[in-house]
Design a protein around this motif. Sequence first.
Motif, PDB file in Angstrom:
ATOM      1  N   ALA A  24       1.065  -1.128  -0.133  1.00  0.00           N
ATOM      2  CA  ALA A  24      -0.045   0.005   0.075  1.00  0.00           C
ATOM      3  C   ALA A  24       0.928   1.216   0.004  1.00  0.00           C
ATOM      4  N   GLU A  29      -3.108   1.568  -3.143  1.00  0.00           N
ATOM      5  CA  GLU A  29      -3.333   0.664  -2.186  1.00  0.00           C
ATOM      6  C   GLU A  29      -3.832  -0.667  -2.590  1.00  0.00           C
ATOM      7  N   ARG A  34       3.671  -8.636  -3.890  1.00  0.00           N
ATOM      8  CA  ARG A  34       4.969  -8.296  -4.896  1.00  0.00           C
ATOM      9  C   ARG A  34       5.740  -9.429  -4.735  1.00  0.00           C
ATOM     10  N   GLY A  40       0.218  -5.914  -9.074  1.00  0.00           N
ATOM     11  CA  GLY A  40      -0.430  -4.721  -8.756  1.00  0.00           C
ATOM     12  C   GLY A  40      -0.536  -3.795  -9.777  1.00  0.00           C
ATOM     13  N   TYR A  41      -0.934  -2.631  -9.467  1.00  0.00           N
ATOM     14  CA  TYR A  41      -1.441  -1.638 -10.786  1.00  0.00           C
ATOM     15  C   TYR A  41       0.031  -1.072 -11.279  1.00  0.00           C
ATOM     16  N   CYS A  42       0.978  -1.092 -10.427  1.00  0.00           N
ATOM     17  CA  CYS A  42       2.235  -0.794 -11.265  1.00  0.00           C
ATOM     18  C   CYS A  42       3.028  -1.811 -11.798  1.00  0.00           C
TER      19      CYS A  42
HETATM   20  S1  SF4 Z   1       0.531   0.547  -7.608  1.00  0.00           S
HETATM   21 FE1  SF4 Z   1       2.265  -0.495  -6.954  1.00  0.00          FE
HETATM   22  S2  SF4 Z   1       3.218   0.753  -5.190  1.00  0.00           S
HETATM   23 FE2  SF4 Z   1       1.040   1.421  -5.720  1.00  0.00          FE
HETATM   24  S3  SF4 Z   1       0.266   0.117  -4.081  1.00  0.00           S
HETATM   25 FE3  SF4 Z   1      -0.028  -0.931  -5.896  1.00  0.00          FE
HETATM   26  S4  SF4 Z   1       1.577  -2.458  -5.842  1.00  0.00           S
HETATM   27 FE4  SF4 Z   1       1.845  -0.782  -4.591  1.00  0.00          FE
END
Ligand code: SF4
Length: 334
Positions: A24, A29, A34, A40-42
């Motif tokens: 988060a 969040e 990971r 995740g979004y990234c």
């Molecule tokens: S986008 Fe990436 S850095 Fe942001 S909360 Fe999700 S996994 Fe974590």
Amino acid sequence: MNARKIERIERALSAWEGQETDCALCPRECHADRSRGPTGYCRTGTKAVIASALLHFGEEPVLSGLHDCADSESSNVSRRGSGTIFFCGCNLRCLFCQNYQISWLGRGRPVEDEELADMMLDLERRGALNINLVSPTQAILPILRALRLALARRLSLPLVYNTNGYERADVIERLAGIVDIYLPDCKYALSEPAARLSGAADYFDHAGPALQEMFVQQPDLILDAGGFASAGTIFRHLVLPGQVPNSLAVCDWLAETFRPTVPLSLMSQYQPCWRAPEDLRRPLLPDEYGAVLDRARRLGFDPLFVQSALFAEDEHLNPDFERKSPFHWKRRND
Ligand code: SF4
């Protein structure tokens, strides 16, 4: 100095224990695990993924050393460059991203912490003025681990946190005493373009407090004897075609929120690329940039970094991360 920074890094890393499996660390969040690989979004795992590490001559002159500051009295010229490390992945989905090869497509190489530390030290050996972390947000844990190693090996350059601005203010708070120079975008003050163009309707809700926290930590732009930045916060804004009202709102907010002499870098380097929607499939017009520049001058930003001669024909401003040297430096380095 390095010992104090290392201590702060230890504290941040221990406060963020568990984030690798339940992340988060940014406003998304996601609570992604990971440790299982890029997610995740990234779309990032636990290792930093590096697209490029190079001496950059296209940043603001107080960072790169090359003079391109129309409204500044500084005339220092250097060819040392900014020691720039480009990280893959991103927590925004800007449809017009000029770095889409790395932000969307993840074209880079995962590296161990030791190798990232070596890259920082190598840039210092090559004469870099600073270590400039581009899109560091999703890689903050490996960055801090690598930085700890590099500082123990006497890395002495200022650390630049070069971010899209979509950050959690409480995460930025933990970087106090570690980051020397904040270089945040302030992309949007309006939520419509933020949602449509970058997939983050709440961009300003998070960027606002995060930018204020950066400024609390580094309120004064401090230049060393050579005229190069050693500390401070420089706000950046890229003017987009057809989005002058958003740009004016950004300038007004920055001027109202921070003191009027705050540094602003007003960028005109937009080039249509990647998945830019119909209304952004054209270059920025000089009149559009001029209208925002007039407002910025009236509001009294100082220094005001201007890209006055850099419009659509300067294709070198769009990097190609498929090449060994992603940038041309056609104008600023000649
Ligand atoms: S986008 Fe990436 S850095 Fe942001 S909360 Fe999700 S996994 Fe974590």
